[in-house]
Design a protein around this motif. Structure first.
Motif, PDB file in Angstrom:
ATOM      1  N   ASP A   1      22.248  -5.740 -12.483  1.00 28.48           N
ATOM      2  CA  ASP A   1      22.107  -4.324 -11.942  1.00 28.48           C
ATOM      3  C   ASP A   1      20.551  -4.170 -11.622  1.00 28.48           C
ATOM      4  OD1 ASP A   1      21.481  -1.602 -11.929  1.00 28.48           O
ATOM      5  OD2 ASP A   1      23.053  -1.131 -13.618  1.00 28.48           O
ATOM      6  N   GLU A   2      20.078  -4.013 -10.447  1.00 26.79           N
ATOM      7  CA  GLU A   2      18.621  -3.878  -9.890  1.00 26.79           C
ATOM      8  C   GLU A   2      17.904  -2.744 -10.890  1.00 26.79           C
ATOM      9  OE1 GLU A   2      17.843  -3.575  -6.071  1.00 26.79           O
ATOM     10  OE2 GLU A   2      18.872  -5.431  -5.392  1.00 26.79           O
ATOM     11  N   LYS A   3      18.530  -1.572 -10.825  1.00 27.19           N
ATOM     12  CA  LYS A   3      18.161  -0.430 -11.748  1.00 27.19           C
ATOM     13  C   LYS A   3      17.667  -0.673 -13.108  1.00 27.19           C
ATOM     14  CE  LYS A   3      19.635   3.103  -8.644  1.00 27.19           C
ATOM     15  NZ  LYS A   3      20.316   4.260  -8.135  1.00 27.19           N
ATOM     16  N   ALA A   4      18.542  -1.668 -13.813  1.00 29.19           N
ATOM     17  CA  ALA A   4      18.517  -1.879 -15.207  1.00 29.19           C
ATOM     18  C   ALA A   4      17.119  -2.923 -15.594  1.00 29.19           C
ATOM     19  CB  ALA A   4      19.742  -2.579 -15.810  1.00 29.19           C
ATOM     20  N   SER A   5      16.914  -3.665 -14.575  1.00 27.36           N
ATOM     21  CA  SER A   5      16.063  -4.488 -14.282  1.00 27.36           C
ATOM     22  C   SER A   5      14.713  -3.740 -14.374  1.00 27.36           C
ATOM     23  CB  SER A   5      16.169  -5.822 -13.500  1.00 27.36           C
ATOM     24  OG  SER A   5      17.047  -6.674 -13.747  1.00 27.36           O
ATOM     25  N   GLU A   6      14.805  -2.656 -13.556  1.00 25.72           N
ATOM     26  CA  GLU A   6      13.634  -2.118 -13.287  1.00 25.72           C
ATOM     27  C   GLU A   6      13.217  -1.165 -14.495  1.00 25.72           C
ATOM     28  OE1 GLU A   6      14.636   0.292  -9.915  1.00 25.72           O
ATOM     29  OE2 GLU A   6      14.485  -1.467  -8.532  1.00 25.72           O
ATOM     30  N   LYS A   7      14.359  -0.813 -15.158  1.00 23.76           N
ATOM     31  CA  LYS A   7      14.079  -0.074 -16.534  1.00 23.76           C
ATOM     32  C   LYS A   7      13.328  -0.959 -17.472  1.00 23.76           C
ATOM     33  CE  LYS A   7      18.091   3.000 -16.140  1.00 23.76           C
ATOM     34  NZ  LYS A   7      19.239   3.446 -16.799  1.00 23.76           N
ATOM     35  N   ILE A   8      13.550  -2.347 -17.525  1.00 25.43           N
ATOM     36  CA  ILE A   8      13.117  -3.050 -18.462  1.00 25.43           C
ATOM     37  C   ILE A   8      11.608  -3.344 -18.083  1.00 25.43           C
ATOM     38  CG2 ILE A   8      13.059  -5.453 -19.201  1.00 25.43           C
ATOM     39  CD1 ILE A   8      16.029  -5.774 -18.639  1.00 25.43           C
TER      40      ILE A   8
END
Length: 357
Positions: A48-55
């Motif tokens: 999930d790109e957005k999850a990685s961005e959140k990290i």
């Protein structure tokens, strides 16, 4: 954001009910910190790109610093990679589950947001039972860098995670102190010669026993060149660092007397200048600094037991933050076996400020 905390009292007999909510958070794109055998990881759905961005946002981490995808079994690797080289298969058989990360050519399924824009993906299968069960219940590979503010010493307890990330992530799973205390070994098997990008508990000697010829990336030995893209976490940017200025003192040979004398001299000099001084020593050398008035003296473990030094390193660095040290002077360690990983972390924490005697 309110950060929820879950306590796992028995890591060997884990009730799925305790991890169901955390697994759901991961599937839905949220962030969960959890224990591994190395350090605490900050987990998000690796696909999930957005999850990685959140990290990246939660940690304050540069987006070109790749994340490691964690899996619960070897069968979960194939969808993430375009191929598994023979060296990778041999290392998986020898050291998984365990503190070894392998870098493979990535498949199209893995987003560039997870790989830092690279065509390769870093994958690990942790041995910690909480981590294994959480990943299995989530049903997705879990990207999980260390669960700390970027650049700070990595967390080895849930309290360390809370100190850095409370209010920034959805949940912290408290499974008690970790075992090893240093991040996993990273080895790139995507090219013709397997190359170590970060040393760890799976040592160079162990890797050579398994594979024969193994190369070492120059970034292990010194800072990366300006503009060079990191191939793995912990290579390019200042890492593991306390707030105080850290200086390493390294002897020219195996004798430690000159090293302890120089640490003592530097500490006395800094103390006379009005600085709050910290000293990192060992059980064997602690008495050498007994007359350094006002110094914050902390043993990192026994020089005869490198595993104790590795286990205590980040805890001691964080303790100096709590004690508001202005400067820290640390002894060095032999750079073989686990000592290579210990010195890699200390050198980066000191921004390669090393005094040789």
């Amino acid at each position: 954001m309110e950060t929820k905390k879950i306590l796992i009292e028995d890591r060997e007999h884990i009730e799925d009910a305790l991890l169901i909510e955390a697994a759901q958070i991961l599937r839905e794109g949220g962030l969960v910190a959890f224990p591994t055998e190395t350090v605490y990881g900050l987990g998000g759905n690796a696909l999930d790109e957005k999850a990685s961005e959140k990290i990246y946002a939660a940690k304050g981490r540069p987006s070109d610093n790749p994340l490691i995808a964690h899996v619960s079994c070897i069968e979960e690797v194939e969808p993430l990679v375009s191929r598994i080289p023979e060296a990778g298969r041999r290392l998986m058989e020898a050291y998984w589950p365990g503190p070894l990360t392998l870098i493979f050519p990535k498949s199209k399924q893995v987003p560039y947001a997870t790989t830092g824009g690279l065509e390769t993906v870093a994958i690990r299968m942790p041995s910690d039972p909480v981590a294994q069960r959480l990943i299995a219940l989530a049903g997705v590979p879990v990207a999980a860098p260390s669960a700390n503010t970027s650049g700070r010493p990595s967390p080895t307890t849930a309290q360390h995670v809370w100190d850095d990330l409370a209010g920034r992530i959805d949940m912290i799973i408290d499974g008690g102190p970790v075992g090893i205390g240093l991040e996993s070994t990273i080895i790139d098997v995507s090219g013709p010669v397997p190359t170590v990008l970060r040393p760890g508990a799976v040592t160079m000697e162990m890797l050579e026993d398994t594979l024969g010829k193994v190369a070492i990336d120059p970034a292990i030995l010194g800072p990366m060149a300006e503009g060079e893209r990191p191939k793995a976490p912990g290579m390019k940017y200042k890492h593991y660092a306390p707030k105080a200025d850290l200086t390493l003192v390294e002897p020219s040979g195996t004798q430690t007397d000159a090293m302890t004398a120089e640490v003592r001299r530097l500490a006395l000099e800094a103390g006379k200048a009005g600085r709050r001084v910290g000293i990192i020593c060992t059980d064997e050398s602690r008495q050498c600094y007994a007359d350094v008035a006002g110094a914050l003296i902390r043993s990192i473990g026994s020089r005869r037991e490198p595993s104790s030094v590795a286990h205590n390193l980040y805890r001691v660095l964080r303790e100096f933050d709590d004690l508001e040290a202005d400067c820290i002077f640390s002894e060095s360690f032999p750079q073989d076996h686990l000592g290579q990983a210990i010195m890699n972390r200390l050198s980066k924490a000191a921004a390669y400020h090393i005094v040789r005697v």
